[in-house]
Design an enzyme around this catalytic site. Structure first.
Site, short mmCIF file in Angstrom:
data_model
loop_
_atom_site.label_atom_id
_atom_site.label_comp_id
_atom_site.label_asym_id
_atom_site.label_seq_id
_atom_site.Cartn_x
_atom_site.Cartn_y
_atom_site.Cartn_z
N HIS A 23 -10.14 -4.47 4.51
CA HIS A 23 -8.71 -4.62 4.21
C HIS A 23 -8.46 -5.96 3.50
O HIS A 23 -9.02 -6.99 3.89
CB HIS A 23 -7.90 -4.55 5.51
CG HIS A 23 -6.43 -4.40 5.27
ND1 HIS A 23 -5.63 -5.48 4.99
CD2 HIS A 23 -5.63 -3.31 5.23
CE1 HIS A 23 -4.39 -5.05 4.80
NE2 HIS A 23 -4.37 -3.73 4.94
N SER A 57 -2.68 2.77 3.44
CA SER A 57 -1.90 1.82 4.24
C SER A 57 -2.45 1.76 5.67
O SER A 57 -2.40 2.75 6.41
CB SER A 57 -0.43 2.26 4.24
OG SER A 57 0.22 1.72 5.37
N GLU A 70 -6.12 -8.12 3.58
CA GLU A 70 -5.66 -9.23 4.43
C GLU A 70 -6.86 -9.90 5.12
O GLU A 70 -6.99 -11.12 5.15
CB GLU A 70 -4.68 -8.68 5.49
CG GLU A 70 -4.23 -9.75 6.47
CD GLU A 70 -3.41 -9.16 7.63
OE1 GLU A 70 -2.69 -8.17 7.41
OE2 GLU A 70 -3.50 -9.72 8.73
N SER A 80 5.26 0.17 4.64
CA SER A 80 5.34 0.12 3.19
C SER A 80 5.92 1.42 2.61
O SER A 80 5.79 1.68 1.41
CB SER A 80 3.96 -0.17 2.60
OG SER A 80 2.98 0.61 3.24
N CYS A 121 3.24 -12.19 2.89
CA CYS A 121 4.17 -12.13 4.01
C CYS A 121 3.98 -13.37 4.89
O CYS A 121 2.85 -13.76 5.19
CB CYS A 121 3.90 -10.87 4.83
SG CYS A 121 4.87 -10.83 6.34
N HIS A 159 0.82 -1.21 0.00
CA HIS A 159 0.00 0.00 0.00
C HIS A 159 0.86 1.26 0.00
O HIS A 159 0.94 1.98 1.00
CB HIS A 159 -0.96 -0.03 1.21
CG HIS A 159 -2.16 -0.88 0.96
ND1 HIS A 159 -2.88 -1.50 1.96
CD2 HIS A 159 -2.79 -1.21 -0.19
CE1 HIS A 159 -3.88 -2.17 1.43
NE2 HIS A 159 -3.85 -2.01 0.12
N HIS A 193 -0.32 -8.88 1.36
CA HIS A 193 -1.51 -9.09 2.20
C HIS A 193 -2.18 -10.43 1.97
O HIS A 193 -3.12 -10.78 2.67
CB HIS A 193 -2.56 -8.00 1.91
CG HIS A 193 -2.02 -6.62 1.89
ND1 HIS A 193 -1.80 -5.91 0.73
CD2 HIS A 193 -1.62 -5.82 2.89
CE1 HIS A 193 -1.32 -4.73 1.02
NE2 HIS A 193 -1.18 -4.64 2.31
FE1 F3S Z 1 4.42 -8.74 7.16
FE2 F3S Z 1 4.08 -7.28 9.26
FE3 F3S Z 1 5.20 -6.28 7.17
S1 F3S Z 1 2.68 -8.78 8.47
S2 F3S Z 1 4.21 -7.30 5.51
S3 F3S Z 1 6.06 -7.92 8.44
S4 F3S Z 1 3.78 -5.21 8.51
#
Ligand code: F3S
Length: 276
Positions: A123, A216, A125, A260, A95, A40, A73
């Site tokens: 969202h 984000s 995710e 991000s 991730c 994001h 996500h």
């Molecule tokens: Fe993963 Fe946490 Fe970054 S879930 S993408 S390490 S904000």
């Protein structure tokens, strides 16, 4: 103007990994797609577009035989399976910490628990987890009374949730006196580190700047944490949005950034702020 940068801010390992994965796929031999923006941050997405990464919202827009990168996500398992069945090459950049939250939710659903996700329903995710478990209650700020009817409840969190909100909702759920309540804290360590560093910095400065995409979730949370601490807070995407009146009369400013937000945006912002 004294400008202090948060100890922990900017790219987390999950975002870095997703970008590196996408860049590796953009070899110039045909289009590569990502299902929704890979992270994001509009400025990073624009750069990736220049490298050949096309963002599509609908999986049907990815032609057979092409490559699609699954964003950090995640995406619903059914969507990934359907892409593969159409002959699309799927490169999964979800991730690992998002995957852990997905797995916890599936485990709870399989175990017959009423699944509760502390997060934002819109969202990506949360949407992917919802699609996988079939049925779940998403709580953003208050547990709904309708949940009282449940007997066995299992709770997870969106990885970028604040600890304060998670604790507060779990405390509310304890009062519901379910027969069984299982809680998995799936807030990721990068989120917790950034929130902690932001809160500490906010207590030492007269104004806070939170950098990151307006879309984000984790950046938005950082801005909320700063504002709740009582310090004037500005959520900006880039240095171009900085106005002299934002720092008028202040001698110390803090800068933090969502997971991000790339270093080049933070560096440029700090330089511009110092020059004000
Ligand atoms: Fe993963 Fe946490 Fe970054 S879930 S993408 S390490 S904000």
């Amino acid at each position: 103007m004294k400008v202090i940068r948060a100890d922990k801010c900017g790219f987390c390992f999950g975002v870095r990994r997703a970008i590196e994965t996408a860049v590796e796929q953009c070899t110039g031999k045909g289009p590569v797609y990502s299902l929704g923006p890979i992270i994001h941050n509009p400025q990073v997405i624009e750069r990736l577009h220049g490298s050949g990464l096309e963002v599509v919202e609908d999986p049907e827009e990815v032609p057979s035989g092409c490559t699609v990168v699954i964003r950090s996500h995640g995406a619903p398992s059914a969507v990934i399976e359907s892409l593969r069945s159409r002959g699309v090459r799927v490169v999964d950049a979800t991730c690992p910490l998002v995957k852990r939250a997905q797995e916890r939710a599936r485990e709870l659903a399989r175990g017959g628990y009423e699944v509760v996700i502390v997060g934002q329903e819109a969202h990506p995710e949360v949407k992917a987890i919802l699609a996988d478990v079939g049925r779940a209650t998403v709580i953003e700020d208050r547990a709904p009374e309708s949940l009282r009817a449940a007997k066995r409840v299992g709770v997870i969190s969106q990885t970028t949730q604040t600890r304060g909100t998670f604790r507060h909702i779990v405390a509310e759920l304890i009062e519901f006196d379910f027969d069984e309540l299982r809680v998995f804290n799936t807030i990721c360590s990068a989120t917790m580190d950034r929130q902690q560093a932001t809160l500490e910095l906010a207590s030492r400065v007269e104004v806070m700047f939170v950098l990151g995409g307006r879309n984000s979730a984790n950046t938005e949370r950082l801005a909320q944490i700063c504002a709740a601490s009582g310090v004037p807070t500005h959520h900006l995407e880039t240095a171009a949005e900085l106005r002299p009146e934002m720092t008028a009369g202040r001698t110390a400013a803090g800068v933090t950034a969502g997971a991000s937000t790339p270093d080049w945006i933070i560096d440029e912002f700090v330089k511009t702020l110092e020059a004000l």
